[in-house]
Design a protein around this motif. Structure first.
Motif, PDB file in Angstrom:
ATOM      1  N   ALA A 157       0.821  -1.204   0.000  1.00  0.00           N
ATOM      2  CA  ALA A 157       0.000   0.000   0.000  1.00  0.00           C
ATOM      3  C   ALA A 157       0.861   1.263   0.000  1.00  0.00           C
ATOM      4  CB  ALA A 157      -0.934  -0.003   1.223  1.00  0.00           C
ATOM      5  N   VAL A 158       1.973   1.233   0.736  1.00  0.00           N
ATOM      6  CA  VAL A 158       2.886   2.378   0.744  1.00  0.00           C
ATOM      7  C   VAL A 158       3.473   2.588  -0.641  1.00  0.00           C
ATOM      8  CG1 VAL A 158       5.077   3.254   1.636  1.00  0.00           C
ATOM      9  CG2 VAL A 158       3.439   2.199   3.203  1.00  0.00           C
ATOM     10  N   ARG A 159       3.900   1.518  -1.265  1.00  0.00           N
ATOM     11  CA  ARG A 159       4.495   1.627  -2.599  1.00  0.00           C
ATOM     12  C   ARG A 159       3.476   2.124  -3.626  1.00  0.00           C
ATOM     13  NH1 ARG A 159       8.022  -4.029  -2.610  1.00  0.00           N
ATOM     14  NH2 ARG A 159       9.785  -3.229  -1.366  1.00  0.00           N
ATOM     15  N   ARG A 160       2.210   1.767  -3.438  1.00  0.00           N
ATOM     16  CA  ARG A 160       1.163   2.188  -4.361  1.00  0.00           C
ATOM     17  C   ARG A 160       0.593   3.558  -3.992  1.00  0.00           C
ATOM     18  NH1 ARG A 160      -1.597  -1.945  -7.236  1.00  0.00           N
ATOM     19  NH2 ARG A 160      -3.596  -0.944  -6.776  1.00  0.00           N
ATOM     20  N   ARG A 161       1.113   4.126  -2.915  1.00  0.00           N
ATOM     21  CA  ARG A 161       0.669   5.434  -2.428  1.00  0.00           C
ATOM     22  C   ARG A 161      -0.810   5.433  -2.045  1.00  0.00           C
ATOM     23  NH1 ARG A 161       4.768   9.009  -3.738  1.00  0.00           N
ATOM     24  NH2 ARG A 161       3.435  10.846  -3.487  1.00  0.00           N
ATOM     25  N   ASP A 162      -1.255   4.291  -1.591  1.00  0.00           N
ATOM     26  CA  ASP A 162      -2.622   4.165  -1.079  1.00  0.00           C
ATOM     27  C   ASP A 162      -2.546   4.419   0.419  1.00  0.00           C
ATOM     28  OD1 ASP A 162      -5.150   3.440  -0.248  1.00  0.00           O
ATOM     29  OD2 ASP A 162      -5.273   1.659  -1.519  1.00  0.00           O
ATOM     30  N   TRP A 163      -2.568   5.685   0.773  1.00  0.00           N
ATOM     31  CA  TRP A 163      -2.267   6.066   2.156  1.00  0.00           C
ATOM     32  C   TRP A 163      -3.331   5.612   3.141  1.00  0.00           C
ATOM     33  CZ3 TRP A 163       2.408   6.503   1.341  1.00  0.00           C
ATOM     34  CH2 TRP A 163       2.942   7.259   0.289  1.00  0.00           C
ATOM     35  N   ARG A 164      -4.591   5.594   2.726  1.00  0.00           N
ATOM     36  CA  ARG A 164      -5.634   5.137   3.646  1.00  0.00           C
ATOM     37  C   ARG A 164      -5.471   3.657   3.969  1.00  0.00           C
ATOM     38  NH1 ARG A 164     -11.373   8.144   2.023  1.00  0.00           N
ATOM     39  NH2 ARG A 164     -10.613  10.291   2.278  1.00  0.00           N
ATOM     40  N   GLN A 165      -5.198   2.863   2.955  1.00  0.00           N
ATOM     41  CA  GLN A 165      -5.002   1.435   3.208  1.00  0.00           C
ATOM     42  C   GLN A 165      -3.731   1.203   4.018  1.00  0.00           C
ATOM     43  OE1 GLN A 165      -4.233  -2.570   0.585  1.00  0.00           O
ATOM     44  NE2 GLN A 165      -5.935  -1.252  -0.026  1.00  0.00           N
ATOM     45  N   ALA A 166      -2.678   1.930   3.705  1.00  0.00           N
ATOM     46  CA  ALA A 166      -1.431   1.777   4.452  1.00  0.00           C
ATOM     47  C   ALA A 166      -1.632   2.146   5.922  1.00  0.00           C
ATOM     48  CB  ALA A 166      -0.340   2.649   3.834  1.00  0.00           C
ATOM     49  N   ALA A 167      -2.355   3.231   6.175  1.00  0.00           N
ATOM     50  CA  ALA A 167      -2.575   3.662   7.559  1.00  0.00           C
ATOM     51  C   ALA A 167      -3.406   2.645   8.318  1.00  0.00           C
ATOM     52  CB  ALA A 167      -3.254   5.030   7.570  1.00  0.00           C
ATOM     53  N   GLY A 168      -4.457   2.117   7.675  1.00  0.00           N
ATOM     54  CA  GLY A 168      -5.284   1.112   8.336  1.00  0.00           C
ATOM     55  C   GLY A 168      -4.514  -0.164   8.616  1.00  0.00           C
ATOM     56  N   ALA A 169      -3.719  -0.596   7.643  1.00  0.00           N
ATOM     57  CA  ALA A 169      -2.906  -1.799   7.855  1.00  0.00           C
ATOM     58  C   ALA A 169      -1.867  -1.564   8.948  1.00  0.00           C
ATOM     59  CB  ALA A 169      -2.220  -2.197   6.551  1.00  0.00           C
ATOM     60  N   GLY A 170      -1.270  -0.372   8.954  1.00  0.00           N
ATOM     61  CA  GLY A 170      -0.298  -0.053   9.993  1.00  0.00           C
ATOM     62  C   GLY A 170      -0.907  -0.076  11.378  1.00  0.00           C
ATOM     63  N   ARG A 171      -2.138   0.380  11.471  1.00  0.00           N
ATOM     64  CA  ARG A 171      -2.818   0.330  12.773  1.00  0.00           C
ATOM     65  C   ARG A 171      -2.990  -1.108  13.241  1.00  0.00           C
ATOM     66  NH1 ARG A 171      -8.774   3.026  14.026  1.00  0.00           N
ATOM     67  NH2 ARG A 171      -9.228   1.873  15.958  1.00  0.00           N
ATOM     68  N   TRP A 172      -3.375  -2.006  12.336  1.00  0.00           N
ATOM     69  CA  TRP A 172      -3.487  -3.409  12.708  1.00  0.00           C
ATOM     70  C   TRP A 172      -2.139  -3.974  13.131  1.00  0.00           C
ATOM     71  CZ3 TRP A 172      -7.472  -6.257  13.975  1.00  0.00           C
ATOM     72  CH2 TRP A 172      -8.741  -5.945  13.499  1.00  0.00           C
ATOM     73  N   LEU A 173      -1.087  -3.602  12.415  1.00  0.00           N
ATOM     74  CA  LEU A 173       0.227  -4.170  12.712  1.00  0.00           C
ATOM     75  C   LEU A 173       0.717  -3.810  14.107  1.00  0.00           C
ATOM     76  CD1 LEU A 173       2.041  -3.640   9.281  1.00  0.00           C
ATOM     77  CD2 LEU A 173       1.337  -5.823  10.312  1.00  0.00           C
TER      78      LEU A 173
END
Length: 230
Positions: free
Chosen positions: A169-185
């Motif tokens: 998600a970070v590489r694709r610049r999908d910041w909302r998905q990256a932030a949500g996934a980061g919260r889970w991590l």
């Protein structure tokens, strides 16, 4: 045109609500996160915004263990009651509704509003890591310390897949998905150290933090990592 205007107003209301949650998590002076009118009530637009944000509308109280304003809880409850999922609703919609009902029951065990039984997770059984990450990002409001459910149990079994999804998600610049996934991590055991989660969250915040929905997920992750009471 009228429908487009309504959609634009709803998006703005959701972003305003998310900004209020972020400010409260950061210790800002926002006594009311949920927007209330002069009469202490919330209009239809505010109720819809609460429904979109889901359980995160009352996230500061959940993470910081501060008692929510009774007026806000009343609005939250009204949003749950006014917008139940349709019979053909997507699994993420049903889980979001369940998460809101769980939040209400945590605040007041006497509340019987909403479903108590968890929806199934069958649609995630065997899902590829890309799909899994996307769905978990949508369900980021369920990522709360000490409040496990079938979705969080499933995520805990696949930390490497969620980590892969975060990087993608970070590489694709999908910041909302990256932030949500980061919260889970921040909650999952066994996350590879090579992910560089802290630096990754910094980058997501830098690049996408002007979006209140991104900022909310990043701040939630930071609050958990900083050792919010659980």
């Amino acid at each position: 045109m009228e429908q487009s205007g309504t959609s634009t107003r709803l998006q703005a209301a959701v972003q305003d609500l998310a900004s209020g949650v972020v400010s409260a998590l950061r210790g800002g002076d926002h006594p009311h996160v949920v927007p209330l009118g002069a009469d202490g009530e919330a209009g239809d637009l505010a109720l819809a915004a609460v429904r979109v944000l889901g359980a995160d509308a009352l996230l500061p109280g959940a993470l910081l263990r501060t008692p929510p304003d009774p007026a806000e809880v009343a609005v939250f409850r009204k949003a749950v009651e006014a917008h139940p999922p349709r019979a053909d609703a997507a699994p993420t919609v049903r889980w979001s509704h369940w998460g809101m009902a769980r939040t209400l029951r945590r605040l007041d065990p006497s509340v019987t509003t909403g479903p108590s039984a968890e929806p199934d997770t069958g649609w995630l059984d065997g899902a590829g890591w890309q799909v899994l990450t996307h769905q978990l990002a949508v369900l980021a409001p369920l990522a709360v310390p000490g409040e496990e459910c079938a979705v969080s149990d499933l995520a805990a079994c696949r930390p490497v897949d969620v980590a892969r999804g975060f990087v993608r998600a970070v590489r694709r610049r999908d910041w909302r998905q990256a932030a949500g996934a980061g919260r889970w991590l921040t909650l999952l055991p066994g996350v590879p150290h090579t992910v560089g989660l802290e630096a990754g969250l910094d980058f997501v915040e830098l690049m996408g933090g002007q979006d209140p929905l991104v900022a909310l997920q990043v701040q939630a992750a930071r609050t958990v990592r900083a050792g919010a009471p659980v």
